[in-house]
Design an enzyme around this catalytic site. Structure first.
Site, PDB file in Angstrom:
ATOM      1  N   PHE A  87      78.114 -90.090  15.609  1.00  0.00           N
ATOM      2  CA  PHE A  87      78.177 -89.646  13.861  1.00  0.00           C
ATOM      3  C   PHE A  87      79.718 -90.730  13.994  1.00  0.00           C
ATOM      4  O   PHE A  87      80.699 -90.635  12.901  1.00  0.00           O
ATOM      5  CB  PHE A  87      78.003 -89.366  13.141  1.00  0.00           C
ATOM      6  CG  PHE A  87      77.069 -88.107  13.354  1.00  0.00           C
ATOM      7  CD1 PHE A  87      75.700 -88.911  12.335  1.00  0.00           C
ATOM      8  CD2 PHE A  87      76.602 -87.135  13.891  1.00  0.00           C
ATOM      9  CE1 PHE A  87      74.250 -88.298  13.289  1.00  0.00           C
ATOM     10  CE2 PHE A  87      75.321 -86.897  13.597  1.00  0.00           C
ATOM     11  CZ  PHE A  87      74.075 -87.559  13.943  1.00  0.00           C
ATOM     12  N   PHE A  90      81.946 -94.977  13.856  1.00  0.00           N
ATOM     13  CA  PHE A  90      82.545 -96.240  13.860  1.00  0.00           C
ATOM     14  C   PHE A  90      83.341 -96.590  14.573  1.00  0.00           C
ATOM     15  O   PHE A  90      84.775 -95.660  15.168  1.00  0.00           O
ATOM     16  CB  PHE A  90      82.673 -97.032  12.532  1.00  0.00           C
ATOM     17  CG  PHE A  90      81.505 -96.689  11.415  1.00  0.00           C
ATOM     18  CD1 PHE A  90      80.701 -97.982  11.572  1.00  0.00           C
ATOM     19  CD2 PHE A  90      82.089 -95.675  10.669  1.00  0.00           C
ATOM     20  CE1 PHE A  90      80.196 -97.163  10.516  1.00  0.00           C
ATOM     21  CE2 PHE A  90      81.043 -95.846   9.467  1.00  0.00           C
ATOM     22  CZ  PHE A  90      79.948 -96.399   9.753  1.00  0.00           C
TER      23      PHE A  90
HETATM   24 CU1  CUA Z   1      73.759 -92.413   8.717  1.00  0.00          CU
HETATM   25 CU2  CUA Z   1      75.502 -93.412  10.868  1.00  0.00          CU
END
Ligand code: CUA
Length: 159
Positions: free
Chosen positions: A76, A78
């Site tokens: 989860f 970036f």
């Molecule tokens: Cu919600 Cu990745």
């Protein structure tokens, strides 16, 4: 043909609503530069880690100061995070996902895109002011969806 008075009112009201909704789309496309995606590029999500670009997603600044940002979204997080980009220079984001669909919304800007496994989502925009923005995932992607946040730092442009 005889149409009842109240029937006519409702027909015109429905037509006016349709015109208002369509007008809003046209207006937003023109004034706010909101556009549907026009770029189709595929990438194999199962071999992302050895991909020349998405294997090491990073910000690359060109000699003219513009930036290219490759982003991999995954449960989860970036990557990279934080993302540093210059102000007042075109910044091209290239997003993909290694697992499920994630969102990529840069709060306070009109950057809001989906990262889809198998595809590269690309868009370009220019940040006017240096500052920090929260990057939020706005597609439900699992139990920690609400915790999937990143940071975008807009730095003063290099002179
Ligand atoms: Cu919600 Cu990745």
């Amino acid at each position: 043909m005889n149409v009842e008075f109240y029937e006519k009112i409702w027909m015109w009201a429905a037509a006016a609503l349709l015109a208002a909704f369509l007008g809003t789309i046209v207006l937003m496309a023109g004034v706010e530069a909101v556009q549907p995606p026009g770029h189709i590029e595929t990438v194999d999500p199962t071999t992302l880690s050895s991909h020349p670009e998405f294997g090491k997603p990073a910000v690359v600044v060109a000699p003219d100061g513009s930036a290219m940002v490759s982003v991999v979204t995954s449960m989860f997080e970036f990557t990279p995070n934080p993302i540093r980009v210059p102000a007042n220079r075109p910044v091209t984001f290239r997003l993909t996902s290694s697992d499920v669909i994630h969102g990529f919304e840069v709060a306070g800007t009109n950057a809001n895109a989906m990262a889809v496994p198998g595809y590269v989502t690309q868009f370009t925009l220019t940040f006017g002011e240096p500052g920090e923005h929260v990057i939020a995932c706005n597609e439900y992607c699992g139990l920690q969806h609400h915790a999937m946040v990143g940071k975008l730092i807009v730095t003063r442009e290099a002179r």
